[in-house]
Design a protein around this motif. Sequence first.
Motif, PDB file in Angstrom:
ATOM      1  N   MET A  76       0.858  -1.163   0.000  1.00  0.00           N
ATOM      2  CA  MET A  76       0.000   0.000   0.000  1.00  0.00           C
ATOM      3  C   MET A  76       0.904   1.226   0.000  1.00  0.00           C
ATOM      4  SD  MET A  76      -2.697   1.291   2.913  1.00  0.00           S
ATOM      5  CE  MET A  76      -3.092  -0.359   3.269  1.00  0.00           C
ATOM      6  N   GLY A  77       0.685   2.084  -0.959  1.00  0.00           N
ATOM      7  CA  GLY A  77       1.494   3.286  -1.066  1.00  0.00           C
ATOM      8  C   GLY A  77       0.678   4.446  -1.593  1.00  0.00           C
ATOM      9  N   PRO A  78       1.302   5.608  -1.710  1.00  0.00           N
ATOM     10  CA  PRO A  78       0.587   6.792  -2.209  1.00  0.00           C
ATOM     11  C   PRO A  78       0.020   6.600  -3.609  1.00  0.00           C
ATOM     12  CG  PRO A  78       2.692   7.423  -1.259  1.00  0.00           C
ATOM     13  CD  PRO A  78       2.649   5.927  -1.281  1.00  0.00           C
ATOM     14  N   SER A  79       0.693   5.816  -4.450  1.00  0.00           N
ATOM     15  CA  SER A  79       0.183   5.599  -5.804  1.00  0.00           C
ATOM     16  C   SER A  79      -1.097   4.770  -5.786  1.00  0.00           C
ATOM     17  CB  SER A  79       1.243   4.928  -6.672  1.00  0.00           C
ATOM     18  OG  SER A  79       1.593   3.675  -6.110  1.00  0.00           O
ATOM     19  N   ALA A  80      -1.236   3.879  -4.817  1.00  0.00           N
ATOM     20  CA  ALA A  80      -2.448   3.067  -4.708  1.00  0.00           C
ATOM     21  C   ALA A  80      -3.637   3.918  -4.295  1.00  0.00           C
ATOM     22  CB  ALA A  80      -2.238   1.937  -3.706  1.00  0.00           C
ATOM     23  N   VAL A  81      -3.390   4.977  -3.534  1.00  0.00           N
ATOM     24  CA  VAL A  81      -4.470   5.844  -3.071  1.00  0.00           C
ATOM     25  C   VAL A  81      -5.161   6.530  -4.249  1.00  0.00           C
ATOM     26  CG1 VAL A  81      -4.960   7.921  -1.696  1.00  0.00           C
ATOM     27  CG2 VAL A  81      -3.417   6.180  -0.820  1.00  0.00           C
ATOM     28  N   GLU A  82      -4.425   6.778  -5.320  1.00  0.00           N
ATOM     29  CA  GLU A  82      -5.000   7.405  -6.512  1.00  0.00           C
ATOM     30  C   GLU A  82      -6.145   6.566  -7.082  1.00  0.00           C
ATOM     31  OE1 GLU A  82      -4.000  10.380  -7.626  1.00  0.00           O
ATOM     32  OE2 GLU A  82      -2.455  10.521  -6.095  1.00  0.00           O
ATOM     33  N   ARG A  83      -6.065   5.263  -6.929  1.00  0.00           N
ATOM     34  CA  ARG A  83      -7.103   4.369  -7.466  1.00  0.00           C
ATOM     35  C   ARG A  83      -8.290   4.218  -6.524  1.00  0.00           C
ATOM     36  NH1 ARG A  83      -2.267   0.832  -9.038  1.00  0.00           N
ATOM     37  NH2 ARG A  83      -2.394   0.414  -6.827  1.00  0.00           N
ATOM     38  N   TRP A  84      -8.162   4.680  -5.280  1.00  0.00           N
ATOM     39  CA  TRP A  84      -9.243   4.535  -4.311  1.00  0.00           C
ATOM     40  C   TRP A  84     -10.490   5.295  -4.716  1.00  0.00           C
ATOM     41  CZ3 TRP A  84      -7.115   4.860   1.365  1.00  0.00           C
ATOM     42  CH2 TRP A  84      -6.260   3.782   1.585  1.00  0.00           C
ATOM     43  N   VAL A 103      -5.724   1.412   8.509  1.00  0.00           N
ATOM     44  CA  VAL A 103      -5.906   1.634   9.942  1.00  0.00           C
ATOM     45  C   VAL A 103      -5.062   0.643  10.733  1.00  0.00           C
ATOM     46  CG1 VAL A 103      -7.596   1.457  11.819  1.00  0.00           C
ATOM     47  CG2 VAL A 103      -8.176   2.698   9.738  1.00  0.00           C
ATOM     48  N   ALA A 104      -5.039  -0.603  10.298  1.00  0.00           N
ATOM     49  CA  ALA A 104      -4.277  -1.628  11.001  1.00  0.00           C
ATOM     50  C   ALA A 104      -2.766  -1.389  10.889  1.00  0.00           C
ATOM     51  CB  ALA A 104      -4.627  -3.016  10.463  1.00  0.00           C
ATOM     52  N   ALA A 105      -2.344  -0.690   9.847  1.00  0.00           N
ATOM     53  CA  ALA A 105      -0.918  -0.404   9.668  1.00  0.00           C
ATOM     54  C   ALA A 105      -0.427   0.637  10.669  1.00  0.00           C
ATOM     55  CB  ALA A 105      -0.647   0.063   8.245  1.00  0.00           C
ATOM     56  N   ARG A 106      -1.343   1.444  11.212  1.00  0.00           N
ATOM     57  CA  ARG A 106      -1.029   2.455  12.228  1.00  0.00           C
ATOM     58  C   ARG A 106       0.090   3.383  11.782  1.00  0.00           C
ATOM     59  NH1 ARG A 106      -1.207  -2.344  15.059  1.00  0.00           N
ATOM     60  NH2 ARG A 106       1.002  -2.253  15.517  1.00  0.00           N
ATOM     61  N   LEU A 107      -0.042   3.907  10.567  1.00  0.00           N
ATOM     62  CA  LEU A 107       0.953   4.831  10.023  1.00  0.00           C
ATOM     63  C   LEU A 107       0.808   6.199  10.687  1.00  0.00           C
ATOM     64  CD1 LEU A 107       0.580   3.941   6.247  1.00  0.00           C
ATOM     65  CD2 LEU A 107       2.338   3.176   7.820  1.00  0.00           C
ATOM     66  N   PRO A 108       1.904   6.929  10.852  1.00  0.00           N
ATOM     67  CA  PRO A 108       1.794   8.268  11.437  1.00  0.00           C
ATOM     68  C   PRO A 108       1.042   9.210  10.498  1.00  0.00           C
ATOM     69  CG  PRO A 108       4.040   7.841  10.687  1.00  0.00           C
ATOM     70  CD  PRO A 108       3.277   6.556  10.550  1.00  0.00           C
ATOM     71  N   GLY A 109       0.484  10.277  11.050  1.00  0.00           N
ATOM     72  CA  GLY A 109      -0.333  11.208  10.271  1.00  0.00           C
ATOM     73  C   GLY A 109       0.403  11.925   9.168  1.00  0.00           C
ATOM     74  N   ASP A 110       1.729  12.040   9.275  1.00  0.00           N
ATOM     75  CA  ASP A 110       2.481  12.729   8.229  1.00  0.00           C
ATOM     76  C   ASP A 110       3.051  11.760   7.190  1.00  0.00           C
ATOM     77  OD1 ASP A 110       4.296  11.548   9.930  1.00  0.00           O
ATOM     78  OD2 ASP A 110       5.637  13.274  10.029  1.00  0.00           O
ATOM     79  N   HIS A 111       2.614  10.506   7.226  1.00  0.00           N
ATOM     80  CA  HIS A 111       3.079   9.501   6.266  1.00  0.00           C
ATOM     81  C   HIS A 111       2.572   9.859   4.866  1.00  0.00           C
ATOM     82  CE1 HIS A 111       3.566   5.569   4.319  1.00  0.00           C
ATOM     83  NE2 HIS A 111       4.527   5.387   5.231  1.00  0.00           N
ATOM     84  N   VAL A 159       1.141   8.105   2.625  1.00  0.00           N
ATOM     85  CA  VAL A 159      -0.188   7.574   2.279  1.00  0.00           C
ATOM     86  C   VAL A 159      -1.275   8.522   2.782  1.00  0.00           C
ATOM     87  CG1 VAL A 159      -1.795   5.666   2.633  1.00  0.00           C
ATOM     88  CG2 VAL A 159       0.617   5.197   2.234  1.00  0.00           C
ATOM     89  N   TRP A 160      -1.147   8.989   4.037  1.00  0.00           N
ATOM     90  CA  TRP A 160      -2.160   9.917   4.563  1.00  0.00           C
ATOM     91  C   TRP A 160      -2.126  11.232   3.802  1.00  0.00           C
ATOM     92  CZ3 TRP A 160      -6.069   8.131   6.822  1.00  0.00           C
ATOM     93  CH2 TRP A 160      -6.000   7.055   7.708  1.00  0.00           C
ATOM     94  N   GLN A 161      -0.942  11.678   3.406  1.00  0.00           N
ATOM     95  CA  GLN A 161      -0.855  12.906   2.611  1.00  0.00           C
ATOM     96  C   GLN A 161      -1.551  12.729   1.273  1.00  0.00           C
ATOM     97  OE1 GLN A 161       3.272  13.972   2.366  1.00  0.00           O
ATOM     98  NE2 GLN A 161       3.426  14.437   4.553  1.00  0.00           N
ATOM     99  N   ALA A 162      -1.412  11.548   0.676  1.00  0.00           N
ATOM    100  CA  ALA A 162      -2.073  11.282  -0.602  1.00  0.00           C
ATOM    101  C   ALA A 162      -3.591  11.255  -0.431  1.00  0.00           C
ATOM    102  CB  ALA A 162      -1.576   9.962  -1.190  1.00  0.00           C
ATOM    103  N   VAL A 163      -4.076  10.736   0.692  1.00  0.00           N
ATOM    104  CA  VAL A 163      -5.526  10.720   0.948  1.00  0.00           C
ATOM    105  C   VAL A 163      -6.034  12.144   1.124  1.00  0.00           C
ATOM    106  CG1 VAL A 163      -7.310  10.026   2.596  1.00  0.00           C
ATOM    107  CG2 VAL A 163      -5.552   8.397   1.923  1.00  0.00           C
ATOM    108  N   ARG A 164      -5.306  12.949   1.916  1.00  0.00           N
ATOM    109  CA  ARG A 164      -5.742  14.336   2.157  1.00  0.00           C
ATOM    110  C   ARG A 164      -5.670  15.197   0.909  1.00  0.00           C
ATOM    111  NH1 ARG A 164      -2.585  13.575   7.041  1.00  0.00           N
ATOM    112  NH2 ARG A 164      -0.852  14.617   6.022  1.00  0.00           N
ATOM    113  N   ARG A 165      -4.869  14.808  -0.059  1.00  0.00           N
ATOM    114  CA  ARG A 165      -4.727  15.567  -1.301  1.00  0.00           C
ATOM    115  C   ARG A 165      -6.021  15.567  -2.117  1.00  0.00           C
ATOM    116  NH1 ARG A 165      -0.669  12.742  -4.336  1.00  0.00           N
ATOM    117  NH2 ARG A 165       0.562  13.163  -2.500  1.00  0.00           N
ATOM    118  N   HIS A 166      -6.865  14.542  -1.957  1.00  0.00           N
ATOM    119  CA  HIS A 166      -8.101  14.416  -2.733  1.00  0.00           C
ATOM    120  C   HIS A 166      -9.297  14.795  -1.868  1.00  0.00           C
ATOM    121  CE1 HIS A 166      -5.985  12.490  -6.000  1.00  0.00           C
ATOM    122  NE2 HIS A 166      -5.412  11.699  -5.124  1.00  0.00           N
TER     123      HIS A 166
END
Length: 139
Positions: A1-9, A25-33, A35-42
């Motif tokens: 799971m990476g930022p590029s995968a978020v584009e397909r979500w 959620v289970a990965a418990r990534l920090p908020g500045d990761h 992946v979270w930045q890619a989610v907030r971008r959309h």
Amino acid sequence: MGPSAVERWLDLSTEELRAQVKQLVAARLPGDHAVWQAVRRHPALVPRVRGVLSGLAASAAGSKDEAMQKVWISKARAALDQPYVAPVRAARKPAAKEVPVEDAPGGESEPVIDLREPEPQEPRQPHRAIPTMLFQEPN
């Protein structure tokens, strides 16, 4: 799971998105990761992820892992609440503003340097949800 995968979500069905968010959620990534930045971008994806998080919290109710799941989900919501900061390109910032003087003595014009400091900006604090508290009268 990476930022590029978020584009397909954006194109996923609700069930597929639920599975992806559950993994996130289970990965418990920090908020500045990334992946979270890619989610907030959309902006269209953020409310969908919030809805999935609410569904995950509801499905965790009553299970033996409810407390742990709720902590993870609340951290994921906090990661969504962080403001999206666009990447900043390294640019040369002028140390001072140069103002040309038109009528300098001696016929030569030298630039005058304005040494005023920029106005300080107030730091923005992210919106934090306040948990609901219920009080009961003693009997």
